[in-house]
Write a protein that holds these residues in place. Structure first.
Motif, PDB file in Angstrom:
ATOM      1  N   VAL A   1       0.809  -1.091  -0.008  1.00  0.00           N
ATOM      2  CA  VAL A   1      -0.132  -0.014   0.279  1.00  0.00           C
ATOM      3  C   VAL A   1       1.017   1.163  -0.001  1.00  0.00           C
ATOM      4  O   VAL A   1       0.643   2.233  -0.660  1.00  0.00           O
ATOM      5  CB  VAL A   1      -0.823   0.058   1.150  1.00  0.00           C
ATOM      6  N   MET A   2       1.898   1.168   0.835  1.00  0.00           N
ATOM      7  CA  MET A   2       2.724   2.241   0.992  1.00  0.00           C
ATOM      8  C   MET A   2       3.512   2.621  -0.403  1.00  0.00           C
ATOM      9  O   MET A   2       3.591   3.636  -0.882  1.00  0.00           O
ATOM     10  CB  MET A   2       3.969   2.019   1.867  1.00  0.00           C
ATOM     11  N   MET A   3       3.889   1.552  -1.191  1.00  0.00           N
ATOM     12  CA  MET A   3       4.480   1.706  -2.357  1.00  0.00           C
ATOM     13  C   MET A   3       3.547   2.329  -3.567  1.00  0.00           C
ATOM     14  O   MET A   3       3.890   2.900  -4.350  1.00  0.00           O
ATOM     15  CB  MET A   3       5.088   0.536  -2.750  1.00  0.00           C
ATOM     16  N   PHE A   4       2.347   1.668  -3.322  1.00  0.00           N
ATOM     17  CA  PHE A   4       1.377   2.263  -4.021  1.00  0.00           C
ATOM     18  C   PHE A   4       1.320   3.803  -4.012  1.00  0.00           C
ATOM     19  O   PHE A   4       0.933   4.544  -4.893  1.00  0.00           O
ATOM     20  CB  PHE A   4      -0.263   1.513  -3.968  1.00  0.00           C
ATOM     21  N   TYR A   5       0.844   4.212  -2.914  1.00  0.00           N
ATOM     22  CA  TYR A   5       0.880   5.815  -2.489  1.00  0.00           C
ATOM     23  C   TYR A   5       2.120   6.485  -3.151  1.00  0.00           C
ATOM     24  O   TYR A   5       1.920   7.570  -3.844  1.00  0.00           O
ATOM     25  CB  TYR A   5       0.915   5.950  -1.167  1.00  0.00           C
TER      26      TYR A   5
END
Lengths: 655, 257
Positions: free
Chosen positions: A106-110
């Protein structure tokens, strides 16, 4: 704090904390989207409709666009991989500290959202500014008549956004996969690992040579036909792929060989250089290929542009050898001449023209076939067939009068004139009777000669008189026509009015004016010039950015190494010496490749230029040499600048 | 004649903004004989790393001199200092400082390559060293492929291959687990027995207990020193530990063994 707030925050600080990593990445990304956006806006730009052979120009740009996709996509991936590789350590740490893989994803998506947004918007902004700037530069400084504004189409925005979103998704998927399959410890260690060595080196090398050879072959054997544009892009494509294969495999093989040669390898400067390059040879090769390809593109684009700029006037003059031409079938030629002369004089004064020269000659024309030393005529001939020409037959008296010469001819002699290549042979027969070509004329009223012109070649024949031709032949000649050629000088508005009025004076004459056409062509070639300068500059920026990117990223990687080496006992001078050696290699290899490519591309380039009536090969070659020299200088300068940036990074102590 | 002589060494750092002066070394004097194995101990901030950096010619003192075989290394010109360091000193760092781009073998060769030693000579020097340090099987590997202890032994090989007059080790066991640390230290002891002079900076008691002499630094001064003499390692450990306690208490003892 709740998790759905922590993760975006982590993403943002992740980017901010890794400035050194993300700034070059964002720079490269913004630059790519700038390039992409600018290209698409040109593709959907109204200027495309106004070019000479607009449909070909469109096809060329379209193919270029495909090529751009092929280049930009891997470039984005290449820069992204570099970032992810270096960040794996941090991700590993997060993972150890208890962030689940899900959360990391999720963090990498952001992170992806933030970076992609910056890249797309930044690129578009720069694209808008750059296009406007270039446009204004050309419009106001060079006074090239292009368009009076530079509109952007919605389509360009759309396509750019979609392309970069897709590539961002692809890259995200790649990194998620990479993170997903490895455990924290592996992530931890991965940032220091060397690159995997490519396999099947020999095969790659042979394949590369074959593909490159095929590309060269296409260019050298190219001839002017329907598929030349397709062939051109096939050749470019093959050369790019071939270059990539060769540089990848050959550089690795060369480095392996050098490592084996102990007496060479274990010398201070060579040692570090060879190792450094071996450690990241795939990326090295990719960088060299990009630099090589862009160098070639710049050289060819600018050579063509310069040739066009220098040859434009001549081309327009060649295609419009006179201002106005009138044909009429005279009842009394002398009276008609006087009428025309009187009208010209009157209108010249009325319109305020500086000069208006008139030349008259009478001719009789016929469709003939000129082949194998025989001139024949028949009912079945069509003008579009091979070796069939609509020839104007002019008597010696008319020719001498019109050209102001005083030549003589015998009964079985004639003068031949062509606006293209000279006729090969010294004689030909007309219906069995042999005629000697006494002279190949160098010029003819109302025509311009270009030896290289093979596309719309015409012939003129000067005979002693029509009775000197075989009776059966001359009886088939068309009626006698009085031709008037008028060349005027003065301002363009006056010229236009003059042409209009003259036309209305002689409504029955076959009338043709090149005055408007010259202006139109000026605009058309101006459009090509615009594209040339536009892309030349664009590619130039590409080149500098790539060189800079390469040096910056490698500088950050190498800093630690040079730090260690200085501790172990390497002096500053030795460090400088090593760096100079390393960068020089990266400097010379691609330019060597680019020169080879340019030379191989020459036949095809001149052919393409002759399609727009730019026949002067000598000039094209001279222009290429000039461009090459200037390019060397610019390349050298950007090398110095980037090498300095590299040095600055490497020498910054501690971090 | 002492191999290394430190005379009245003083180092004052001036902060860039104000005129704040921080005295890292006050007045340090001691000497190291050839073949000695000396450990320098002290708390963080006691000036031991500054001292090492000055002895290793990585930093310049504010006053005083460092004599290596009677040559004042603080007076050597900047351009010659690299070559001097390469030829006379070996270094082992806490964080290994191996180049990721080189195999262990090439990492070990690095100083010799810089000194332009022929390959055959390098190779001849490497084999006995690799055997002694037990890294023969690892020479073709890259640093990221081996463990910390193995890395540090390779780094030690790199320090020793130039046959330096003195080896400086800066917290060599700082990044190692106790077993790897013990192994490295016993190798150091072995090398020292063969005549190699070693000067080690550490705050680990067990590392220091391998040395034959331990110097204690406090507030920029040599506070005390202990000779191992006939003590066993365990006794040495106890002695060091006691001295450190004393150091903490701020005592002013000056006992000598």
């Amino acid at each position: 704090m709740r998790k759905n707030k922590v993760l975006p925050l982590l993403a943002c600080t992740g980017i901010a904390k890794n400035k050194e990593l993300y700034l070059p990445y964002l720079g490269a990304g913004i630059f790519s989207s700038f390039l992409y956006f600018t290209f698409t806006s040109i593709l959907y730009h109204p200027i495309m409709g106004t070019l000479p052979r607009a449909e070909y120009a469109y096809v060329m740009l379209m193919l270029g666009f495909v090529l751009l996709n092929i280049i930009v996509f891997p470039f984005l991936h290449y820069t992204y991989r570099f970032v992810i590789k270096r960040r794996k350590r941090e991700l590993g740490l997060y993972s150890i500290l208890g962030l689940e893989k899900k959360h990391i994803a999720v963090m990498m998506f952001y992170e992806s959202i933030v970076t992609t947004g910056i890249i797309i918007l930044g690129g578009m902004l720069f694209g808008l500014v750059f296009s406007k700037l270039i446009f204004m530069l050309l419009f106001y400084m060079l006074e090239i008549p292009v368009l009076n504004e530079f509109p952007f189409s919605f389509k360009a925005f759309q396509i750019t956004a979609v392309f970069f979103l897709v590539s961002a998704l692809f890259n995200l998927a790649f990194s998620l996969y990479a993170v997903g399959k490895s455990n924290p410890i592996e992530l931890f260690a991965d940032s220091r690992r060397g690159e995997k060595k490519p396999k099947f080196l020999g095969l790659l090398a042979i394949g590369g040579v074959l593909i490159l050879g095929a590309g060269y072959f296409l260019s050298i054997t190219a001839s002017m036909d329907q598929i030349i544009f397709l062939n051109f892009f096939l050749a470019v494509f093959l050369v790019v792929i071939g270059t990539y294969f060769i540089f990848t495999s050959a550089s690795v093989m060369a480095l392996k060989l050098l490592k084996k040669k102990k007496s060479f390898y274990y010398k201070p400067a060579n040692f570090i250089t060879v190792c450094g390059m071996y450690y990241r040879m795939k990326r090295n090769a990719a960088g060299i290929v990009y630099i090589c390809v862009f160098s070639t593109m710049i050289i060819i684009t600018l050579s063509c542009t310069l040739s066009l700029y220098l040859g434009m006037e001549e081309v327009i003059a060649f295609l419009n050898p006179y201002d106005i031409r009138m044909d009429c079938q005279p009842d009394n030629a002398e009276e008609d001449k006087r009428a025309v002369e009187a009208a010209v004089e009157e209108l010249k004064a009325e319109c305020g023209l500086a000069e208006a020269d008139t030349i008259f000659y009478k001719y009789r024309s016929m469709l003939v076939k000129l082949e194998d030393g025989k001139m024949e005529t028949s009912e079945d001939l069509e003008w579009w067939q091979e070796h069939v020409y609509e020839i104007e037959f002019v008597t010696l008296e008319e020719y001498n009068q019109a050209s102001g010469e005083n030549k003589t001819l015998g009964d079985h002699e004639l003068f031949l004139y062509s606006n293209g290549q000279d006729y090969k042979g010294s004689a030909f027969s007309i219906l069995g009777e042999e005629y000697t070509i006494k002279e190949m004329l160098a010029g003819f009223p109302g025509s311009m000669k270009k030896q290289e012109n093979t596309f719309n070649q015409d012939y003129w024949v000067v005979v002693k008189d029509y009775h000197a031709l075989p009776e059966e032949f001359s009886s088939l000649l068309g009626n006698e026509v009085l031709r008037t050629i008028i060349n005027v000088t003065g301002d363009s508005e006056a010229k236009s009015i003059f042409a209009e009025k003259l036309k209305s004076y002689f409504p029955n004459a076959g009338y043709r004016s090149n005055i408007e056409r010259k202006l139109d062509m000026g605009a058309m070639y101006g459009g090509l010039l615009f594209l040339g300068i536009f892309f030349g500059l664009l590619f130039m920026i590409c080149l500098v950015v790539i060189m800079y990117y390469k040096q910056i990223t490698e500088g950050h990687e190498d800093r630690e190494n040079f730090d260690i080496m200085q501790k172990v006992g390497m002096s500053r001078q030795e460090v400088h010496h090593t760096i100079a050696k390393q960068v020089l290699l990266v400097f010379f290899l691609p330019i060597f490749g680019a020169v080879c490519h340019t030379m191989a591309a020459m036949p095809m380039t001149t052919l393409l230029l002759s399609a727009i009536s730019l026949f002067d090969r000598g000039m094209v070659i001279k222009c290429s040499c000039g461009v090459l020299l200037v390019f060397f200088v610019i390349y050298g300068l950007s090398y110095l600048i980037t090498a300095k940036a590299y040095l600055r990074i490497v020498e910054r102590r501690g971090s | 004649m002492a191999l290394l002589e430190i005379k009245n060494l003083k180092k004052v750092y001036t902060s860039r903004m104000g005129g704040m002066k921080v005295c890292a070394l006050n007045d340090v004097s001691f000497s190291v004989e050839k073949g000695e194995y000396v450990a320098i101990m002290g708390e963080s901030g006691s000036g031991k790393t500054t001292l090492l950096n000055i002895m290793a010619s990585l930093d310049k003192p504010s006053a005083g001199s460092v004599l290596l075989e009677n040559q004042d290394i603080t007076a050597i010109r900047q351009r010659d200092i690299c070559a001097f360091r390469r030829d006379n000193m070996g270094f082992v760092f806490q964080d290994f400082n191996l180049l990721d781009t080189l195999t262990l073998q090439d990492n070990i060769f690095l100083p010799l390559v810089l000194a332009q030693v022929p390959y055959q000579e390098m190779y001849n020097r490497l084999s006995p060293l690799a055997q002694k340090l037990e890294i023969q099987g690892l020479l073709e590997k890259y640093p990221y492929e081996v463990s910390g202890g193995q890395k540090q032994r390779a780094a030690a090989a790199r320090a020793l291959i130039t046959q330096p007059k003195i080896v400086f080790a800066d917290e060599p066991t700082g990044a190692l687990d106790s077993r790897a640390a013990d192994k490295l230290l016993s190798l150091f002891a072995k090398v020292n027995e063969e005549g190699q002079t070693i000067l080690m900076v550490t705050h680990s008691i067990s590392a220091a207990s391998h040395a034959r002499r331990v110097l204690f630094i406090k507030d920029g001064n040599v506070f005390n020193q202990i000779y191992r003499g006939a003590h066993t390692k365990e006794e040495m450990y106890k002695l060091i530990s006691d001295t450190l306690t004393l150091l903490h208490m701020g005592g002013d003892a000056n006992e000598k063994e």
